[in-house]
Design an enzyme around this catalytic site. Structure first.
Site, mmCIF file in Angstrom:
data_model
loop_
_atom_site.group_PDB
_atom_site.id
_atom_site.type_symbol
_atom_site.label_atom_id
_atom_site.label_comp_id
_atom_site.label_asym_id
_atom_site.label_seq_id
_atom_site.Cartn_x
_atom_site.Cartn_y
_atom_site.Cartn_z
ATOM 1 N N HIS A 258 0.849 -1.195 0.000
ATOM 2 C CA HIS A 258 0.000 0.000 0.000
ATOM 3 C C HIS A 258 0.877 1.235 0.000
ATOM 4 C CE1 HIS A 258 -3.241 2.743 1.076
ATOM 5 N NE2 HIS A 258 -4.049 1.789 0.654
ATOM 6 N N ASP A 316 -7.847 -5.203 -0.537
ATOM 7 C CA ASP A 316 -8.280 -6.064 -1.640
ATOM 8 C C ASP A 316 -7.980 -7.533 -1.393
ATOM 9 O OD1 ASP A 316 -9.370 -4.106 -3.358
ATOM 10 O OD2 ASP A 316 -7.346 -3.398 -3.757
HETATM 11 N N1 COA Z 1 4.227 -7.389 -4.674
HETATM 12 C C1 COA Z 1 5.555 -7.359 -4.897
HETATM 13 N N2 COA Z 1 6.301 -6.269 -4.730
HETATM 14 C C2 COA Z 1 5.708 -5.167 -4.308
HETATM 15 C C3 COA Z 1 4.329 -5.119 -4.036
HETATM 16 C C4 COA Z 1 3.592 -6.287 -4.235
HETATM 17 N N3 COA Z 1 2.279 -6.328 -4.022
HETATM 18 N N4 COA Z 1 4.002 -3.879 -3.637
HETATM 19 C C5 COA Z 1 5.130 -3.162 -3.644
HETATM 20 N N5 COA Z 1 6.157 -3.928 -4.053
HETATM 21 C C6 COA Z 1 7.543 -3.541 -4.201
HETATM 22 C C7 COA Z 1 7.768 -2.888 -5.550
HETATM 23 O O1 COA Z 1 8.092 -3.823 -6.542
HETATM 24 C C8 COA Z 1 8.906 -1.957 -5.254
HETATM 25 O O2 COA Z 1 10.090 -2.689 -5.266
HETATM 26 P P1 COA Z 1 11.442 -2.049 -5.912
HETATM 27 O O3 COA Z 1 11.715 -0.845 -5.066
HETATM 28 O O4 COA Z 1 12.436 -3.131 -5.772
HETATM 29 O O5 COA Z 1 11.089 -1.706 -7.317
HETATM 30 C C9 COA Z 1 8.647 -1.544 -3.814
HETATM 31 O O6 COA Z 1 7.853 -2.553 -3.232
HETATM 32 C C10 COA Z 1 7.921 -0.232 -3.703
HETATM 33 O O7 COA Z 1 6.807 -0.266 -4.609
HETATM 34 P P2 COA Z 1 6.100 1.025 -5.178
HETATM 35 O O8 COA Z 1 5.340 0.660 -6.385
HETATM 36 O O9 COA Z 1 7.051 2.157 -5.252
HETATM 37 O O10 COA Z 1 5.151 1.384 -3.984
HETATM 38 P P3 COA Z 1 3.804 2.110 -4.067
HETATM 39 O O11 COA Z 1 3.696 2.981 -2.903
HETATM 40 O O12 COA Z 1 3.555 2.762 -5.397
HETATM 41 O O13 COA Z 1 2.890 0.814 -3.938
HETATM 42 C C11 COA Z 1 0.962 -0.265 -4.563
HETATM 43 C C12 COA Z 1 1.606 0.787 -3.673
HETATM 44 C C13 COA Z 1 -0.421 -0.549 -3.977
HETATM 45 C C14 COA Z 1 0.822 0.281 -5.989
HETATM 46 C C15 COA Z 1 1.799 -1.565 -4.584
HETATM 47 O O14 COA Z 1 1.995 -2.042 -3.276
HETATM 48 C C16 COA Z 1 1.187 -2.625 -5.460
HETATM 49 O O15 COA Z 1 1.392 -2.602 -6.688
HETATM 50 N N6 COA Z 1 0.414 -3.592 -4.859
HETATM 51 C C17 COA Z 1 -0.282 -4.578 -5.636
HETATM 52 C C18 COA Z 1 -1.572 -3.998 -6.191
HETATM 53 C C19 COA Z 1 -2.616 -3.791 -5.114
HETATM 54 O O16 COA Z 1 -2.855 -4.645 -4.286
HETATM 55 N N7 COA Z 1 -3.267 -2.634 -5.187
HETATM 56 C C20 COA Z 1 -4.345 -2.282 -4.275
HETATM 57 C C21 COA Z 1 -3.934 -1.205 -3.343
HETATM 58 S S1 COA Z 1 -5.186 -0.931 -2.103
#
Ligand code: COA
Length: 380
Positions: A258, A316
């Protein structure tokens, strides 16, 4: 000029509607902790809290329930429109299109605008579940079922799908799900609604934009993706290999992680409890058990692989077993998310309009320096 990718950490506005405290895992709606609201308050009470600013008295609640019930029925033309589109259409696309279509039935003022008030908000909240239930039946080749005014919002939703009044545990599960999803500060779809409202577009346009923003799998699309994972895994003992394979392919584990929470999303605990109870009630704990093991493995493996980033289950994650156990198809999950979040979206639109300023950020230009126009015959 400092660029904050994805606006991470940037405060773009204020709100009195909800507060996400990501470090401690607390979510409050107007000061009420969802840990208190989820087991005690109905979705209708939350709608009142968000739209009117306080939890309703008995009389206020009855009045709101009456208004919601009286606004559930869809115009026949929109039912006909749904009946005329391919049965393969994604429920989110149908919801977005029909919500947008609702504006066609509301008289516009002489500037071509619809009224954006609390009654339009209640109409949108009342009708989203009707749209989703009608589409469920239409795509199965069945006639939509008229809403029942004597049922609460959640129970009526399940009734409109099957024609049967749901059991208390089923109705409560949907009700609590909607309560948990109702608002979440400036998340992407809410921000989208506020940006749209800030241009003085009306509430139908703003909610249509919000639904469109919710579709992606980094936001509301994650619940459907998370369900697909449960199906692909098939049994709990295969969860570990699944996680390792997904990460090796560079994929994310949907339902994990998140932007705001650095601990487990507080909504996940409530949904996990509901998933357990529902699955036991149904006598089939398969989805719950796979989800439980998937969470354990994901959390453990992600902690090894991304030690700097605290990645835990989000809302989710347990949406998937809860909705699957209620017989809701995986491709409808995001649309049901919208049915809950529409309470928050509409409240945010009204809050934005109350003290509006056009939302128009800046961008750091990183293209070529300004140069002369090249006539077409001189281009190579
Ligand atoms: N699975 C694997 N790796 C994950 C992850 C996940 N669900 N969520 C974050 N990471 C990793 C990323 O790959 C990244 O790694 P890196 O630095 O080596 O590239 C790191 O954690 C940071 O991710 P980032 O995308 O910068 O964080 P964010 O703040 O944008 O992430 C989300 C938030 C929700 C977009 C992300 O956690 C995600 O994509 N989750 C899956 C989708 C999801 O469940 N969305 C619903 C949200 S309520």
């Amino acid at each position: 000029m400092v660029v904050n990718r994805g606006l991470e950490g940037v405060v773009v506005g204020s709100t009195v509607l909800s507060n996400v405290e990501g470090q401690i895992g607390r979510l409050t709606y107007r000061g009420y902790d969802i840990d208190d609201l989820a087991p005690n308050a109905s979705f209708e009470e939350i709608v009142h809290l968000l739209l009117y600013g306080h939890l309703p008295t008995m009389l206020e609640l009855e009045s709101l329930k009456h208004e919601l019930a009286s606004r559930r029925t869809l115009p026949g033309q929109l039912i006909a429109a749904m009946q005329s589109v391919p049965k393969t259409a994604w429920p989110m696309d149908v919801l977005r299109t029909i919500v947008s279509g609702l504006a066609l039935f509301v008289p516009a003022n002489n500037k071509g605008e619809h009224v954006s008030d609390v009654h339009s908000a209640i109409e949108l909240i009342a009708k989203t579940t009707t749209i989703l239930a009608a589409w469920d039946r239409i795509r199965r080749g069945l006639e939509p079922i008229e809403p029942r005014a004597d049922l609460a919002h959640a129970a009526n939703f399940l009734y409109m799908r099957s024609g049967k009044v749901p059991t208390e545990i089923e109705a409560d599960a949907i009700d609590t799900y909607l309560v948990l999803l109702a608002d979440h500060s400036y998340n992407a779809s809410t921000f989208s609604a506020r940006v749209t409202a800030s241009t003085r577009a009306d509430i139908y346009a703003s909610i249509t934009a919000a639904i469109a923003t919710l579709t992606g799998d980094l936001h509301g699309g994650a619940a459907s993706a998370s369900y697909n994972n449960l199906v692909a895994i098939g049994s709990p003992e295969k969860a570990e290999k699944f996680v390792r394979d997904e990460l090796a392919k560079g994929n994310r584990i949907m339902g994990m992680g998140h932007r705001e929470y650095r601990v487990r999303d507080p909504r996940a605990a409530h949904l996990e409890k509901i998933a357990k109870e529902l699955s036991e009630h149904r006598g089939n704990t398969k989805w719950y058990k796979i989800a439980r093991e998937l969470e354990n493995q994901s959390q453990r493996i992600l902690a090894e692989e991304k030690p700097d980033r605290k990645i835990y289950a989000n809302v989710d994650f347990y949406t998937a077993p809860v909705l699957a156990d209620l017989g809701i198809a995986g491709d409808e999950f995001t649309a049901l998310f919208a049915c809950g979040r529409v309470a928050g979206w509409t409240a945010h639109v009204l809050e934005q309009l109350h003290d509006n300023r056009l939302i128009r950020p800046q961008a750091a230009y990183s293209g070529p320096a300004a140069g002369p126009y090249v006539p077409i015959e001189q281009r190579r």
